[in-house]
Enzyme design. Structure first.
Site, PDB file in Angstrom:
ATOM      1  N   ALA A  43       0.742  -1.255  -0.089  1.00 32.09           N
ATOM      2  CA  ALA A  43       0.062  -0.144  -0.022  1.00 32.09           C
ATOM      3  C   ALA A  43       0.931   1.294   0.011  1.00 32.09           C
ATOM      4  CB  ALA A  43      -0.972   0.134   1.107  1.00 32.09           C
ATOM      5  N   ARG A  49       6.735   5.181  -6.742  1.00 31.13           N
ATOM      6  CA  ARG A  49       7.551   4.550  -5.951  1.00 31.13           C
ATOM      7  C   ARG A  49       7.832   3.164  -6.576  1.00 31.13           C
ATOM      8  NH1 ARG A  49      11.726   5.875  -3.261  1.00 31.13           N
ATOM      9  NH2 ARG A  49      11.311   4.570  -1.066  1.00 31.13           N
ATOM     10  N   LYS A 106       8.182   3.793  16.577  1.00 34.03           N
ATOM     11  CA  LYS A 106       8.329   3.932  17.896  1.00 34.03           C
ATOM     12  C   LYS A 106       7.402   4.584  18.738  1.00 34.03           C
ATOM     13  CE  LYS A 106      10.454   7.129  15.514  1.00 34.03           C
ATOM     14  NZ  LYS A 106      12.041   7.504  14.559  1.00 34.03           N
ATOM     15  N   GLU A 130      11.984  -4.484  16.452  1.00 32.80           N
ATOM     16  CA  GLU A 130      13.498  -4.138  16.267  1.00 32.80           C
ATOM     17  C   GLU A 130      13.570  -2.571  15.764  1.00 32.80           C
ATOM     18  OE1 GLU A 130      16.144  -6.158  17.819  1.00 32.80           O
ATOM     19  OE2 GLU A 130      16.552  -3.923  17.643  1.00 32.80           O
ATOM     20  N   GLU A 191      12.802  13.734  12.159  1.00 35.14           N
ATOM     21  CA  GLU A 191      11.446  13.266  12.140  1.00 35.14           C
ATOM     22  C   GLU A 191      10.604  14.441  11.227  1.00 35.14           C
ATOM     23  OE1 GLU A 191      10.121  10.498  13.609  1.00 35.14           O
ATOM     24  OE2 GLU A 191      12.213  10.185  13.520  1.00 35.14           O
ATOM     25  N   ASP A 202      11.419  12.027  20.422  1.00 32.40           N
ATOM     26  CA  ASP A 202      11.806  10.648  19.689  1.00 32.40           C
ATOM     27  C   ASP A 202      12.717   9.833  20.669  1.00 32.40           C
ATOM     28  OD1 ASP A 202      12.112   9.333  17.018  1.00 32.40           O
ATOM     29  OD2 ASP A 202      14.337   9.548  17.681  1.00 32.40           O
ATOM     30  N   LYS A 206      11.825   5.972  22.385  1.00 26.13           N
ATOM     31  CA  LYS A 206      12.716   4.878  22.244  1.00 26.13           C
ATOM     32  C   LYS A 206      13.080   4.498  23.557  1.00 26.13           C
ATOM     33  CE  LYS A 206      14.455   6.505  17.684  1.00 26.13           C
ATOM     34  NZ  LYS A 206      15.319   7.406  17.049  1.00 26.13           N
TER      35      LYS A 206
HETATM   36  N1  HSE Z   1      14.628  10.984  13.519  1.00 29.40           N
HETATM   37  C1  HSE Z   1      15.234   9.788  14.186  1.00 29.40           C
HETATM   38  C2  HSE Z   1      16.612  10.059  14.372  1.00 29.40           C
HETATM   39  C3  HSE Z   1      15.187   8.653  12.767  1.00 29.40           C
HETATM   40  O1  HSE Z   1      17.247  11.195  14.143  1.00 29.40           O
HETATM   41  O2  HSE Z   1      17.546   9.241  14.938  1.00 29.40           O
HETATM   42  C4  HSE Z   1      15.379   7.504  13.586  1.00 29.40           C
HETATM   43  O3  HSE Z   1      14.336   6.768  14.434  1.00 29.40           O
END
Ligand code: HSE
Length: 435
Positions: A43, A49, A106, A130, A191, A202, A206
């Site tokens: 999708a 692409r 994430k 992962e 991001e 971010d 994580k």
């Molecule tokens: N924006 C994230 C970074 C990308 O700069 O690490 C990977 O998660």
């Protein structure tokens, strides 16, 4: 044996990389799994692409993600759209339809992982993620399986490449913050909303995943202390260097007697540590286990094929485990889901670290005495002081303290900032020895 059929949601940077790696390494992967894995349905809103990536004409293509999610031929749905919605609905619907899910998302796992895993458990399917932490570094596999004998004492990670790239360029080339951020965006590391990178969101996504894997606790993104790098100046970077430190934007999880520290903030670390020398967009996670001691995992944290490496490894893992009894699979969060602990995440005021303070103060007799008296009254011991040559009767004073309770430091900083001789807000950076 019939091939395992994969449905891809999204054909952007990571989706494209995943399709390419699955095709290029198809024979090797089939030897690893014992059957072949094929991308059968994709999708993508951008139909161009498909040609751009020279995907096989046998692959069915749609602009409707639900066509893939509801396709009875698909065994594994790979969600590479990102963001909360519609990713969450698509993942839950895939699970409802009895499909296994692989995701690099994430934000989705950090906020909705508990709900998603519970649903997967109910349906007897796997959800693998992962690629959600540190891109191509197999840190989840390492924490969940390789280190499973250990009591994890603490972990500290450079888990946002954009932030690390910015701090590295500021230090090495004296470039300014906005300029480096724009370059990171052009390179495709940042991001969609770059404040997620520079304000630590971010990294907090994580870190909350890593912390749950380390300590067997539910995901608690909302309790992660999050501080970005946007207030770090070139002077701080320079003074840190003079003192033998580097400033890194770290995600830290640590188990102490009262609970778990879970925090993302700029951190000064001794420059001789290996992790202090992880530069540019690279990621690294240092994990201290009671049996193994320190172990360090290093690699690319973003990019098409590095992230695809983790996505495809998950697809291979799921393909290998398709016939395994659901109760004998590796648990999503490393610990059995009915045995998660309720160990509290500590409020930041209870966290203990050393501090770097940069104070602008009037250059006149008695100022230093006034300031050290306040620190002493808050039980804060000074390890080193440097006073820079004054300009316009204002002096920059750099202090390194011994380890203190954050709550005591907050009180001391409020009292210092209330002094007439202190000219503006005090900059503080936490210091970790990581020894
Ligand atoms: N924006 C994230 C970074 C990308 O700069 O690490 C990977 O998660």
């Amino acid at each position: 044996m019939d091939p395992v059929k994969v449905g891809l949601l999204g054909l952007g940077t990571v989706g494209g990389g995943t399709a390419v790696v699955l095709r290029r390494n198809a024979d090797e992967i089939a030897r690893r799994v014992g059957r072949s894995i094929i991308v059968d349905h994709v999708a993508t809103l951008d139909l161009g692409r498909v040609d751009e990536l020279s995907l096989s004409e046998d692959i069915r293509v749609t602009q409707e993600a639900t066509d893939v999610v509801n396709d009875p031929d698909i065994d594994i749905v790979v969600e590479l759209i990102g963001g909360y919605s519609p990713a969450k609905e698509l993942v839950l619907q895939s699970i409802e339809n009895g499909k296994h899910v692989v995701t690099a998302n994430k934000a989705l796992i950090a906020l909705h992982g508990d709900e998603i895993f519970a649903k997967a458990q109910e349906k007897g399917v796997m959800v693998a993620f992962e690629a959600a932490v540190a891109g191509g570094i197999p840190i989840i596999k390492a924490m969940r399986e390789g280190l499973s004998a250990n009591h994890i004492e603490w972990l500290a990670g450079i888990i946002n490449g954009t932030g690390n790239f910015i701090l590295t360029e500021m230090r090495d080339k004296g470039r300014n913050f906005a300029d480096v951020l724009a370059e990171a965006q052009e390179l495709g590391y940042a991001e969609a909303d770059p404040t997620f990178d520079v304000e630590g969101i971010d990294a907090a996504h994580k870190l909350s995943i890593l912390s749950s894997l380390a300590y067997g606790i539910p995901l608690q993104f909302d309790k992660t202390y999050t501080e970005g790098i946007s207030k770090i100046t070139r002077e701080d970077v320079e003074y840190a260097s003079e003192l033998g430190y580097r400033i890194k934007h770290l995600g830290i999880a640590r188990r102490v007697e009262a609970g778990i520290e879970q925090r993302v903030h700029p951190t000064m670390i001794p420059e001789r540590r290996l992790i202090a020398n992880v530069d540019g967009v690279m990621n690294a996670v240092l994990v201290q286990g009671d049996a193994v001691g320190p172990t360090l995992y290093y690699g690319a944290g973003a990019g098409d094929e590095p992230t695809a490496s983790a996505v495809v490894a998950d697809i291979i893992d799921v393909a290998r485990a398709l016939t395994a009894d659901p109760h004998n699979r590796v648990p999503h969060l490393a610990f059995q889901s009915d045995l998660l602990a309720d160990t509290p995440i500590l409020p930041m005021s209870e966290v203990q670290t050393a501090f770097y303070l940069r104070i602008c103060a009037e250059d006149k007799p008695g100022v230093m005495a006034e300031m050290t008296q306040i620190l002493g009254a808050s039980n804060i011991s000074i390890e080193a002081i440097i006073q820079k040559e004054p300009k316009d009767d204002k002096a920059t004073i750099i202090m390194l303290t011994h380890v203190v309770r954050e709550g005591d430091m907050n009180d001391a900083i409020s009292s210092l900032e209330a002094l007439d001789v202190v000219c503006r807000k005090i900059t503080r950076i936490r210091v970790e020895s990581l020894g």
